[in-house]
Design an enzyme around this catalytic site. Structure first.
Site, PDB file in Angstrom:
ATOM      1  N   ASP A  67       0.823  -1.221   0.000  1.00 57.28           N
ATOM      2  CA  ASP A  67       0.000   0.000   0.000  1.00 57.28           C
ATOM      3  C   ASP A  67       0.851   1.263   0.000  1.00 57.28           C
ATOM      4  O   ASP A  67       0.650   2.161   0.817  1.00 57.28           O
ATOM      5  CB  ASP A  67      -0.944  -0.006   1.211  1.00 57.28           C
ATOM      6  CG  ASP A  67      -1.843  -1.231   1.236  1.00 57.28           C
ATOM      7  OD1 ASP A  67      -1.317  -2.346   1.391  1.00 57.28           O
ATOM      8  OD2 ASP A  67      -3.057  -1.089   1.086  1.00 57.28           O
ATOM      9  N   TYR A  76      -2.241   4.397  -6.186  1.00 57.76           N
ATOM     10  CA  TYR A  76      -3.433   5.137  -5.742  1.00 57.76           C
ATOM     11  C   TYR A  76      -3.839   6.208  -6.759  1.00 57.76           C
ATOM     12  O   TYR A  76      -4.442   7.215  -6.392  1.00 57.76           O
ATOM     13  CB  TYR A  76      -3.238   5.741  -4.340  1.00 57.76           C
ATOM     14  CG  TYR A  76      -3.245   4.688  -3.256  1.00 57.76           C
ATOM     15  CD1 TYR A  76      -2.132   3.875  -3.042  1.00 57.76           C
ATOM     16  CD2 TYR A  76      -4.371   4.471  -2.467  1.00 57.76           C
ATOM     17  CE1 TYR A  76      -2.141   2.885  -2.078  1.00 57.76           C
ATOM     18  CE2 TYR A  76      -4.385   3.485  -1.491  1.00 57.76           C
ATOM     19  CZ  TYR A  76      -3.269   2.693  -1.307  1.00 57.76           C
ATOM     20  OH  TYR A  76      -3.279   1.706  -0.357  1.00 57.76           O
ATOM     21  N   ASN A 112      -6.982  -3.696  -4.339  1.00 55.29           N
ATOM     22  CA  ASN A 112      -8.226  -3.079  -4.813  1.00 55.29           C
ATOM     23  C   ASN A 112      -7.962  -1.786  -5.599  1.00 55.29           C
ATOM     24  O   ASN A 112      -8.740  -1.439  -6.480  1.00 55.29           O
ATOM     25  CB  ASN A 112      -9.185  -2.806  -3.651  1.00 55.29           C
ATOM     26  CG  ASN A 112      -8.545  -2.047  -2.520  1.00 55.29           C
ATOM     27  OD1 ASN A 112      -7.489  -2.444  -2.019  1.00 55.29           O
ATOM     28  ND2 ASN A 112      -9.161  -0.955  -2.109  1.00 55.29           N
ATOM     29  N   HIS A 137      -3.612  -9.470  -0.880  1.00 56.78           N
ATOM     30  CA  HIS A 137      -3.826  -8.079  -0.481  1.00 56.78           C
ATOM     31  C   HIS A 137      -4.685  -7.952   0.772  1.00 56.78           C
ATOM     32  O   HIS A 137      -4.327  -7.256   1.712  1.00 56.78           O
ATOM     33  CB  HIS A 137      -4.442  -7.281  -1.639  1.00 56.78           C
ATOM     34  CG  HIS A 137      -4.529  -5.822  -1.321  1.00 56.78           C
ATOM     35  ND1 HIS A 137      -3.410  -5.058  -1.093  1.00 56.78           N
ATOM     36  CD2 HIS A 137      -5.589  -4.994  -1.158  1.00 56.78           C
ATOM     37  CE1 HIS A 137      -3.779  -3.816  -0.808  1.00 56.78           C
ATOM     38  NE2 HIS A 137      -5.085  -3.759  -0.845  1.00 56.78           N
ATOM     39  N   HIS A 188     -11.457  -2.329   7.198  1.00 56.30           N
ATOM     40  CA  HIS A 188     -11.511  -3.555   6.380  1.00 56.30           C
ATOM     41  C   HIS A 188     -11.752  -4.819   7.204  1.00 56.30           C
ATOM     42  O   HIS A 188     -11.344  -5.919   6.810  1.00 56.30           O
ATOM     43  CB  HIS A 188     -10.237  -3.709   5.540  1.00 56.30           C
ATOM     44  CG  HIS A 188      -9.951  -2.525   4.679  1.00 56.30           C
ATOM     45  ND1 HIS A 188     -10.831  -2.081   3.736  1.00 56.30           N
ATOM     46  CD2 HIS A 188      -8.883  -1.691   4.632  1.00 56.30           C
ATOM     47  CE1 HIS A 188     -10.327  -1.018   3.128  1.00 56.30           C
ATOM     48  NE2 HIS A 188      -9.153  -0.751   3.655  1.00 56.30           N
ATOM     49  N   HIS A 231      -3.486  -3.882   2.543  1.00 57.60           N
ATOM     50  CA  HIS A 231      -4.852  -3.369   2.576  1.00 57.60           C
ATOM     51  C   HIS A 231      -5.163  -2.513   3.807  1.00 57.60           C
ATOM     52  O   HIS A 231      -5.667  -1.411   3.684  1.00 57.60           O
ATOM     53  CB  HIS A 231      -5.842  -4.539   2.471  1.00 57.60           C
ATOM     54  CG  HIS A 231      -7.204  -4.144   2.012  1.00 57.60           C
ATOM     55  ND1 HIS A 231      -7.433  -3.145   1.083  1.00 57.60           N
ATOM     56  CD2 HIS A 231      -8.451  -4.612   2.357  1.00 57.60           C
ATOM     57  CE1 HIS A 231      -8.747  -3.041   0.866  1.00 57.60           C
ATOM     58  NE2 HIS A 231      -9.385  -3.907   1.638  1.00 57.60           N
TER      59      HIS A 231
END
Ligand SMILES: [Fe+2]
Length: 467
Positions: A167, A199, A233, A318, A328, A355
């Site tokens: 991330d 991102y 994601n 992830h 999450h 994540h």
């Protein structure tokens, strides 16, 4: 620098036969390291880390990853902006004047109103183990030269050091994480990247120019050592409002992986061997239920692993299965239910996930006994189970996930909402030293560490809370 920790213990009340019995369930450590929780800003476009290399059509965003199943091949990728140029890589061994070439391919893609530069991918095959190579991309007056190390031949007692980053994004904190990884005295030789790269999808219309800036930002590491890619994601880039419905489009165009070498049918799940490790990469955002291609592949793959050749079995994904952060929470649950019994059966050593923008390490636990009616739905200590490590704390624009569930569950050995990276030093067939390095104010601090014992060859209790 001021910081402190406290130990939080989870107290669990259990009612048995109408009488109140008090059980003390010892949870792990919740670190209360204090830091600024303000969201980090993306570095501005004019930042030096995003600088475009000088020269007409200069290759930029250079990155390498493993190109076959055993580490003798490398995929070299880069982008040229002005014209396609050449997709050929010139390469030679350290201390050798014998220069060879490998030919690649070039392509472009569009995303809404963005058109990519010319993206080159070139696989160099049959390199020699344990050897340093130089490689050159570009033509004419604008060429750029880098170097890389081919890992030692795959084998049971081959020491090797991995870095672990997830991330990452492209904020000032992302830059600190990458710098700390580079300056860590423990020298990572390959990065296991746990998904959510640029991102770019946080920008209007998923501004893909931010994929380009990210590629230039991380080049200083990934041009010299392979990063092993996991999708997250933020790679989905599904935006039907603007007509973009092809999942993972920018990611798959920019980042190639050697999925065919492990008989996978999709680049989103695949495996590699590297030194003494067998690494399986899964896709949290592709179908994994029974009979799906990913499910069938994972079942076969786990059976294929020969622990006499690669003692260390590591899985990357992830979305974490064991996560006591409110961010999450439970998102990885369905995948856990599908695959966890096989992981325990196969004695997976470690599962790394991202994540959640915080750090957490589990004890060795499993939660596979539950059958809807027997009530056995709590994770239990299990020496055949992996350690689950969540390290989605690279430092992206969304900020930290600092809201943990209370009390800390017994399975959670250590958790802290800070940015950082980790290192895994595989020493031999039985021992590996793992450490998480928190981004300090000016330098990184080793804030969590332990010796991990191989589950197949030395399945001794390596938990933090031995009981
Ligand atoms: Fe994510």
């Amino acid at each position: 620098m001021k910081f402190y920790r406290h130990f939080s213990f989870a107290f669990l009340w259990v009612l048995i036969g109408g009488s109140e019995t008090f059980l003390l369930s010892k949870g792990g450590i919740t670190s209360t390291f204090i830091r600024n929780e303000e969201k980090s800003l993306d570095m501005p476009l004019e930042s030096d880390v995003f600088r475009i290399p000088s020269g007409y059509n200069a290759p930029q965003q250079v990155h390498i990853t493993q190109g076959d199943h055993v580490g003798k091949a490398v995929i070299v990728s880069w982008v040229t902006e002005d014209e396609p140029g050449s997709s050929t890589v010139l390469y030679w061994r350290h201390n050798s004047s014998n220069k060879q070439t490998a030919n690649g391919k070039v392509s472009t893609y569009t995303y809404y109103n963005y058109t990519s530069g010319y993206i080159h991918h070139c696989t160099i095959h049959n390199l020699e183990f344990n050897t340093k190579y130089y490689y050159k991309v570009g033509i004419g007056n604008t060429t750029r030269t880098f170097w890389l190390m081919i890992p030692p031949k795959v084998g049971p007692n081959v020491p090797y050091t991995f870095g672990i980053i997830g991330d990452l994004g492209q904020t000032f904190d992302s830059n600190r994480t990458l710098s700390n990884y580079e300056m860590n005295p423990v020298k990572g030789e390959t990065v296991l990247f746990l998904g959510d790269l640029s991102y770019a999808d946080e920008y209007p219309f998923h501004d893909n120019a931010r994929w380009d800036t990210w590629g230039r930002f991380v080049e200083r590491s990934v041009a010299y050592q392979p990063w092993i890619w996991t999708s997250g994601n933020h790679e989905l880039d599904y935006e039907p409002k603007i007509g973009e419905t092809k999942l993972f489009k920018p990611f798959l165009n920019r980042y190639h992986v050697p999925f065919k070498a492990s008989k996978s049918t999709q680049p989103l799940w695949y495996s590699i061997k590297r030194a003494s490790a067998y690494i399986i990469i899964l896709s949290s955002y592709s179908a994994y239920g029974k009979s799906t291609p990913q499910y069938k592949w994972v079942r076969k793959e786990l059976r294929k692993v020969n622990r006499s050749e690669t003692p260390w079995l590591i899985v990357l994904m992830h979305s974490p299965w064991y996560n006591s952060n409110n961010a999450h929470f439970m998102e990885g649950e369905t995948m856990r239910v599908v695959f966890e019994p096989f992981f325990v059966q196969s004695k997976v050593d470690i599962v790394f996930a991202g994540h959640v923008h915080a750090y957490e390490r589990s004890e060795r636990v499993s939660n596979i006994a539950y059958n809807i009616v027997n009530g056995r739905c709590t994770p239990v200590k299990d020496q055949s189970a992996p350690v689950y490590i969540t390290i989605g704390d690279g430092g992206n624009i969304q900020g930290l996930a600092s809201n943990f569930t209370e009390p800390q569950p017994a399975y959670s050995a250590f958790r802290e909402a800070s940015f950082g990276h980790a290192t895994l030093e595989i020493m031999n067939q039985t021992h590996a030293f793992y450490a998480w390095h928190r981004n300090g104010d000016e330098y990184s601090v080793q804030a969590d560490s332990l010796w991990l014992y191989n589950r197949y060859w030395y399945p001794m209790d390596d938990s933090t809370a031995k009981s």
